[in-house]
Design a protein around this motif. Structure first.
Motif, PDB file in Angstrom:
ATOM      1  N   LEU A 190       0.829  -1.205   0.000  1.00  0.00           N
ATOM      2  CA  LEU A 190       0.000   0.000   0.000  1.00  0.00           C
ATOM      3  C   LEU A 190       0.864   1.256   0.000  1.00  0.00           C
ATOM      4  CD1 LEU A 190      -2.768  -1.136   2.490  1.00  0.00           C
ATOM      5  CD2 LEU A 190      -3.119  -0.562   0.084  1.00  0.00           C
ATOM      6  N   ASN A 191       1.959   1.230   0.745  1.00  0.00           N
ATOM      7  CA  ASN A 191       2.874   2.373   0.726  1.00  0.00           C
ATOM      8  C   ASN A 191       3.398   2.618  -0.685  1.00  0.00           C
ATOM      9  OD1 ASN A 191       2.579   2.660   3.499  1.00  0.00           O
ATOM     10  ND2 ASN A 191       4.455   1.543   3.980  1.00  0.00           N
ATOM     11  N   SER A 192       3.740   1.545  -1.398  1.00  0.00           N
ATOM     12  CA  SER A 192       4.240   1.666  -2.771  1.00  0.00           C
ATOM     13  C   SER A 192       3.173   2.222  -3.696  1.00  0.00           C
ATOM     14  CB  SER A 192       4.712   0.302  -3.281  1.00  0.00           C
ATOM     15  OG  SER A 192       5.811  -0.162  -2.539  1.00  0.00           O
ATOM     16  N   TYR A 193       1.935   1.800  -3.477  1.00  0.00           N
ATOM     17  CA  TYR A 193       0.831   2.297  -4.315  1.00  0.00           C
ATOM     18  C   TYR A 193       0.733   3.819  -4.216  1.00  0.00           C
ATOM     19  CZ  TYR A 193      -3.939   3.405  -5.730  1.00  0.00           C
ATOM     20  OH  TYR A 193      -5.041   3.979  -6.321  1.00  0.00           O
ATOM     21  N   PHE A 194       0.783   4.337  -3.001  1.00  0.00           N
ATOM     22  CA  PHE A 194       0.663   5.786  -2.829  1.00  0.00           C
ATOM     23  C   PHE A 194       1.918   6.515  -3.304  1.00  0.00           C
ATOM     24  CE2 PHE A 194      -2.952   4.588  -0.310  1.00  0.00           C
ATOM     25  CZ  PHE A 194      -3.809   5.665  -0.406  1.00  0.00           C
ATOM     26  N   GLU A 195       3.072   5.893  -3.151  1.00  0.00           N
ATOM     27  CA  GLU A 195       4.313   6.519  -3.613  1.00  0.00           C
ATOM     28  C   GLU A 195       4.348   6.628  -5.132  1.00  0.00           C
ATOM     29  OE1 GLU A 195       7.460   4.172  -2.055  1.00  0.00           O
ATOM     30  OE2 GLU A 195       7.142   4.821   0.027  1.00  0.00           O
ATOM     31  N   ASN A 196       3.788   5.654  -5.827  1.00  0.00           N
ATOM     32  CA  ASN A 196       3.862   5.602  -7.290  1.00  0.00           C
ATOM     33  C   ASN A 196       2.650   6.198  -7.982  1.00  0.00           C
ATOM     34  OD1 ASN A 196       6.364   4.257  -7.161  1.00  0.00           O
ATOM     35  ND2 ASN A 196       5.336   2.280  -6.900  1.00  0.00           N
ATOM     36  N   SER A 197       1.691   6.668  -7.216  1.00  0.00           N
ATOM     37  CA  SER A 197       0.507   7.299  -7.806  1.00  0.00           C
ATOM     38  C   SER A 197       0.573   8.802  -7.556  1.00  0.00           C
ATOM     39  CB  SER A 197      -0.761   6.711  -7.182  1.00  0.00           C
ATOM     40  OG  SER A 197      -0.876   7.117  -5.822  1.00  0.00           O
ATOM     41  N   GLU A 198      -0.429   9.489  -8.001  1.00  0.00           N
ATOM     42  CA  GLU A 198      -0.496  10.935  -7.806  1.00  0.00           C
ATOM     43  C   GLU A 198      -1.242  11.289  -6.521  1.00  0.00           C
ATOM     44  OE1 GLU A 198      -2.146  12.636 -11.310  1.00  0.00           O
ATOM     45  OE2 GLU A 198      -0.549  11.915 -12.620  1.00  0.00           O
ATOM     46  N   GLN A 199      -1.434  10.311  -5.656  1.00  0.00           N
ATOM     47  CA  GLN A 199      -2.142  10.538  -4.404  1.00  0.00           C
ATOM     48  C   GLN A 199      -1.223  11.225  -3.401  1.00  0.00           C
ATOM     49  OE1 GLN A 199      -5.307   8.757  -3.799  1.00  0.00           O
ATOM     50  NE2 GLN A 199      -5.358   7.346  -5.509  1.00  0.00           N
ATOM     51  N   LEU A 200      -1.808  11.674  -2.302  1.00  0.00           N
ATOM     52  CA  LEU A 200      -1.023  12.290  -1.238  1.00  0.00           C
ATOM     53  C   LEU A 200      -0.125  11.239  -0.580  1.00  0.00           C
ATOM     54  CD1 LEU A 200      -3.886  14.389   0.395  1.00  0.00           C
ATOM     55  CD2 LEU A 200      -1.970  15.298  -0.922  1.00  0.00           C
ATOM     56  N   PRO A 201       1.122  11.598  -0.223  1.00  0.00           N
ATOM     57  CA  PRO A 201       2.007  10.643   0.449  1.00  0.00           C
ATOM     58  C   PRO A 201       1.325  10.038   1.677  1.00  0.00           C
ATOM     59  CG  PRO A 201       3.215  12.611  -0.158  1.00  0.00           C
ATOM     60  CD  PRO A 201       1.774  12.906  -0.446  1.00  0.00           C
ATOM     61  N   THR A 202       1.364   8.716   1.784  1.00  0.00           N
ATOM     62  CA  THR A 202       0.642   7.998   2.830  1.00  0.00           C
ATOM     63  C   THR A 202       1.473   6.809   3.291  1.00  0.00           C
ATOM     64  OG1 THR A 202      -1.450   8.632   1.764  1.00  0.00           O
ATOM     65  CG2 THR A 202      -1.553   6.890   3.426  1.00  0.00           C
ATOM     66  N   ARG A 203       1.520   6.576   4.594  1.00  0.00           N
ATOM     67  CA  ARG A 203       2.242   5.440   5.151  1.00  0.00           C
ATOM     68  C   ARG A 203       1.319   4.614   6.032  1.00  0.00           C
ATOM     69  NH1 ARG A 203       7.690   5.658   5.808  1.00  0.00           N
ATOM     70  NH2 ARG A 203       7.427   3.478   6.455  1.00  0.00           N
ATOM     71  N   PHE A 204       1.352   3.290   5.826  1.00  0.00           N
ATOM     72  CA  PHE A 204       0.513   2.366   6.577  1.00  0.00           C
ATOM     73  C   PHE A 204       1.370   1.508   7.509  1.00  0.00           C
ATOM     74  CE2 PHE A 204      -1.921   3.355   2.852  1.00  0.00           C
ATOM     75  CZ  PHE A 204      -3.244   3.268   3.215  1.00  0.00           C
ATOM     76  N   ARG A 205       0.794   1.178   8.656  1.00  0.00           N
ATOM     77  CA  ARG A 205       1.320   0.147   9.541  1.00  0.00           C
ATOM     78  C   ARG A 205       0.141  -0.736   9.941  1.00  0.00           C
ATOM     79  NH1 ARG A 205       3.708   4.755   9.726  1.00  0.00           N
ATOM     80  NH2 ARG A 205       5.983   4.890   9.836  1.00  0.00           N
ATOM     81  N   LEU A 206       0.265  -2.036   9.701  1.00  0.00           N
ATOM     82  CA  LEU A 206      -0.840  -2.968   9.893  1.00  0.00           C
ATOM     83  C   LEU A 206      -0.370  -4.159  10.711  1.00  0.00           C
ATOM     84  CD1 LEU A 206      -2.032  -3.011   6.169  1.00  0.00           C
ATOM     85  CD2 LEU A 206      -3.076  -1.684   8.014  1.00  0.00           C
ATOM     86  N   LEU A 207      -1.249  -4.653  11.577  1.00  0.00           N
ATOM     87  CA  LEU A 207      -0.901  -5.814  12.387  1.00  0.00           C
ATOM     88  C   LEU A 207      -2.177  -6.531  12.819  1.00  0.00           C
ATOM     89  CD1 LEU A 207       1.481  -7.307  13.724  1.00  0.00           C
ATOM     90  CD2 LEU A 207       1.120  -5.889  15.749  1.00  0.00           C
ATOM     91  N   ALA A 208      -2.159  -7.857  12.737  1.00  0.00           N
ATOM     92  CA  ALA A 208      -3.274  -8.675  13.212  1.00  0.00           C
ATOM     93  C   ALA A 208      -2.717  -9.995  13.722  1.00  0.00           C
ATOM     94  CB  ALA A 208      -4.294  -8.912  12.093  1.00  0.00           C
ATOM     95  N   ASP A 209      -3.323 -10.511  14.779  1.00  0.00           N
ATOM     96  CA  ASP A 209      -2.821 -11.748  15.373  1.00  0.00           C
ATOM     97  C   ASP A 209      -3.882 -12.844  15.459  1.00  0.00           C
ATOM     98  OD1 ASP A 209      -4.489 -10.815  17.351  1.00  0.00           O
ATOM     99  OD2 ASP A 209      -2.954 -10.673  18.914  1.00  0.00           O
ATOM    100  N   GLY A 210      -4.956 -12.714  14.681  1.00  0.00           N
ATOM    101  CA  GLY A 210      -6.028 -13.705  14.735  1.00  0.00           C
ATOM    102  C   GLY A 210      -7.077 -13.406  15.783  1.00  0.00           C
TER     103      GLY A 210
END
Length: 293
Positions: free
Chosen positions: A139-159
């Protein structure tokens, strides 16, 4: 940790940057309870759910946001839907002999489609390769390579619990100088990168933000609820049968011994239609078609 499923926005008062924190507890467990997923699938589906909620808060729309990851690997499909009111549902498709623990092993050479389906206006879709070691990196790469606003994600799930954290640059307002904006963006991301998985899962939002940004002037907005909701219904299932056409639908009815069953892949609800119900469906459909002519 907060007991309710929520998403919460925060804003830096002296920088053109906003953030969002999402927690899915009961909604995540309800979705997992519908299917007996292996542990790695449970975790990736949780990350997808958190990502969909975060994305839904970045876009002003009334409708549905769909995240769909596909690959030829052991995990063939992950699909999550999130409405503009943060109602979520999700599903996964995987091989019986599934092996692997991470995204690269489970979904090699995969692609991720991000679809916005508004109630009014045109449908939009963006596609990104599932490269990198995680869904957040893709997702970070998607926003970096598009014309969207710079965006950074952090995601975590443990079930059991899924959490998401987002930082997003905003259009120039408080800081007009491009160099200063870039330095601020880098500085805030360096601070956010100190967030550990244990902190992301265990800390409530106010404590987490204080730990990361205690020297920054922040505004924390009210929480908004996130909930599990499946949009399936008897009416929608009936329309799926109508789309087959009268001949094929009644042939299916005969092949299945006088009762057609339609199962929802998301929640496992089952809708049953007999001959009388099927005839009523087609009569209503044909009546509606005549009224339009």
């Amino acid at each position: 940790m907060q007991s309710l499923d929520t998403t919460q926005r925060f804003l830096f008062e002296h920088a053109d940057v906003r953030g969002e924190m999402t927690a899915l507890d009961q909604s995540y467990r309800e979705i997992l309870a519908k299917h007996d997923y292996p542990e790695p699938v449970r975790a990736l589906l949780g990350e997808m759910l958190a990502a969909a909620v975060l994305l839904s808060t970045t876009i002003k729309f009334d409708g549905l946001l769909v995240l769909q990851a596909r690959s030829n690997g052991p995990l063939s499909t992950l699909m999550v839907e999130c409405s503009s009111s943060q109602q979520v549902r999700g599903i996964a498709r995987y091989a019986d002999d599934l092996e692997g623990d991470c995204l690269a092993e489970l979904m090699p050479d995969g692609v991720l489609a991000i679809t916005i389906d508004p109630e009014q206006g045109q449908r939009y879709q963006g596609i990104v390769s599932l490269e990198g070691g995680s869904l957040a990196e893709a997702l970070n790469s998607y926003f970096e390579n598009s014309e969207q606003l710079p965006t950074r994600f952090r995601l975590l799930a443990d079930g059991r619990l899924a959490r998401g954290f987002l930082l997003q640059a905003l259009p120039a307002d408080r800081q007009k100088d491009p160099e200063q904006r870039a330095l601020t963006w880098e500085h805030l991301n360096v601070l956010a990168d100190t967030l550990t998985p244990e902190e992301l899962l265990a800390l409530d939002n106010a404590v987490l933000l204080h730990r990361l940004f205690h020297e920054e002037d922040l505004r924390l907005f009210d929480t908004r609820p996130v909930s599990f909701h499946c949009s399936c219904s008897s009416e929608r299932s009936g329309q799926a049968l109508v789309s087959l056409g009268r001949h094929d639908a009644f042939q299916l009815l005969e092949e299945q011994g006088g009762s057609v069953e339609v199962d929802c892949q998301f929640c496992n609800n089952r809708y049953r239609f007999g001959s009388a119900e099927l005839e009523a469906l087609f009569s209503d459909s044909e009546e509606h078609a005549r009224s339009l002519n």
